[in-house]
Enzyme design. Structure first.
Site, PDB file in Angstrom:
ATOM      1  N   ILE A 190       0.859  -1.177   0.000  1.00 34.84           N
ATOM      2  CA  ILE A 190       0.000   0.000   0.000  1.00 34.84           C
ATOM      3  C   ILE A 190       0.892   1.222   0.000  1.00 34.84           C
ATOM      4  O   ILE A 190       1.836   1.317   0.795  1.00 34.84           O
ATOM      5  CB  ILE A 190      -0.921   0.039   1.238  1.00 34.84           C
ATOM      6  CG1 ILE A 190      -1.629  -1.300   1.445  1.00 34.84           C
ATOM      7  CG2 ILE A 190      -1.934   1.177   1.115  1.00 34.84           C
ATOM      8  CD1 ILE A 190      -2.497  -1.756   0.301  1.00 34.84           C
ATOM      9  N   CYS A 191       0.626   2.157  -0.890  1.00 35.13           N
ATOM     10  CA  CYS A 191       1.356   3.427  -0.908  1.00 35.13           C
ATOM     11  C   CYS A 191       2.870   3.172  -1.033  1.00 35.13           C
ATOM     12  O   CYS A 191       3.311   2.446  -1.927  1.00 35.13           O
ATOM     13  CB  CYS A 191       1.000   4.216   0.348  1.00 35.13           C
ATOM     14  SG  CYS A 191       1.420   5.974   0.307  1.00 35.13           S
ATOM     15  N   THR A 192       3.670   3.740  -0.140  1.00 40.93           N
ATOM     16  CA  THR A 192       5.122   3.589  -0.231  1.00 40.93           C
ATOM     17  C   THR A 192       5.613   2.240   0.267  1.00 40.93           C
ATOM     18  O   THR A 192       6.821   1.987   0.280  1.00 40.93           O
ATOM     19  CB  THR A 192       5.839   4.706   0.555  1.00 40.93           C
ATOM     20  OG1 THR A 192       5.418   4.654   1.926  1.00 40.93           O
ATOM     21  CG2 THR A 192       5.526   6.070  -0.026  1.00 40.93           C
TER      22      THR A 192
END
Length: 336
Positions: free
Chosen positions: A120-122
């Site tokens: 998720i995300c970074t």
């Protein structure tokens, strides 16, 4: 970040019956983790009936970037074989090689036998550091996509994607995109009807319209470290409706049109006219956010016509200008 006994605490399921037929989802967390990267997917999987636990590198509770303490089930080494491993992100991950390195042993332990792995995300930086994204298409938060591409050149970064899957590896865009990805994983396991029920329960769309570029800050899509090129684009941004022919741009830069074209191609992989059009589309987006009509935004941005604005806006952001304006101009009128 120090642990505070008075911080809000989120408890997760702390026991899993060996006889349980539920799919086991493990979310990997660490100090400084983005809270919504954890809670967004967690709510989706919980609503869909999955067994859900949080795991940290050493089994200690962690504190999110928002200061919320997360109570974990145990250390990575204590986790059973996972059906799905979720890697949450953090704003500190992309710029901290030491943190990425320190988290690798726990990540590899959790990932080794997992049926599928999703970032998720970074959290994509964790996967990339471990080599899981080599040769694959992947995405991350739009703000960190250029850094992911630079830091891990073997990853085919897709900046506008909300989520991408390849084999057992999945990546999502920033923060709330983790909900979109989690819904897609539920659909993969149980079908569209089950995912739709979860989406309705959580009051979210099954699929959002457009890509994540519509969320990017103005100026993010044509960043450059070249002072000469930056001055050219700043001039276009300052007065997008003015004439900005290739000849005009070359004259401002003190270059021939051929030299200018080569510099633009090297920096952005596009000719000057296409980059200028992109800057004008960004200018139109800001005007729409400020309340201008589509016609006014088209004229003031230098795009000229409603048709041109709709065509380029849709190609850039995956959503029509009018629909974008309804989403991003204001949170709405609270009066009744």
């Amino acid at each position: 970040m120090s642990f505070q006994t008075n911080t809000p605490q989120i408890q997760t399921q702390t026991s899993l019956s060996p006889a349980s037929s539920k799919r086991h989802v493990g979310i990997f967390v660490f100090d400084g983790v983005q809270l919504l990267d954890v809670t967004g997917p967690a709510e989706v999987f919980h609503a869909a009936g999955y067994a859900l636990n949080l795991y940290s590198p050493d089994g200690n509770d962690v504190t999110s970037s928002a200061g919320v303490r997360l109570a974990v089930h145990g250390a990575a080494v204590d986790a059973p074989v996972l059906d799905t491993l979720i890697l949450a992100g953090s704003d500190t991950l992309p710029g901290s090689r030491s943190l990425l390195t320190a988290l690798q042993p726990a990540l590899l332990t959790l990932a080794k036998d997992a049926r599928r792995i999703a970032s998720i995300c970074t959290g994509a930086f964790l996967l990339a550091e471990a080599g899981y994204l080599d040769g694959l298409k992947a995405t991350t938060h739009w703000r960190f996509a250029p850094q992911l591409r630079l830091q891990y050149p073997r990853v085919a970064v897709q900046e506008d994607s909300i989520f991408i899957g390849s084999g057992r590896i999945f990546t999502s865009a920033g923060v709330t995109a983790g909900i979109d990805l989690a819904l897609a994983l539920v659909e993969e396991d149980h079908g569209a009807a089950a995912a739709r029920d979860v989406a309705r329960e959580l009051v979210v769309f099954m699929r959002r319209e457009g890509g994540q570029s519509q969320f990017a800050s103005p100026g993010e899509t044509q960043r450059t470290g070249d002072d000469g090129l930056r001055k050219i684009l700043d001039a276009v941004r300052a007065n997008p409706a003015a004439g900005h022919s290739v000849t005009d741009l070359a004259h401002r830069a003190g270059l021939s049109t051929r030299q200018l074209a080569r510099k633009f191609q090297a920096e952005w992989g596009s000719p000057p006219a296409k980059v200028v059009a992109a800057v004008r589309v960004e200018a139109a987006r800001e005007m729409l956010e400020a309340g201008h009509s589509v016609t006014s935004a088209a004229m003031r941005s230098g795009l000229g016509s409603d048709e041109t604005l709709r065509r380029l806006f849709g190609a850039t952001y995956g959503v029509a200008p009018g629909a974008y304006q309804k989403r991003f101009r204001s949170t709405g009128n609270w009066t009744t």
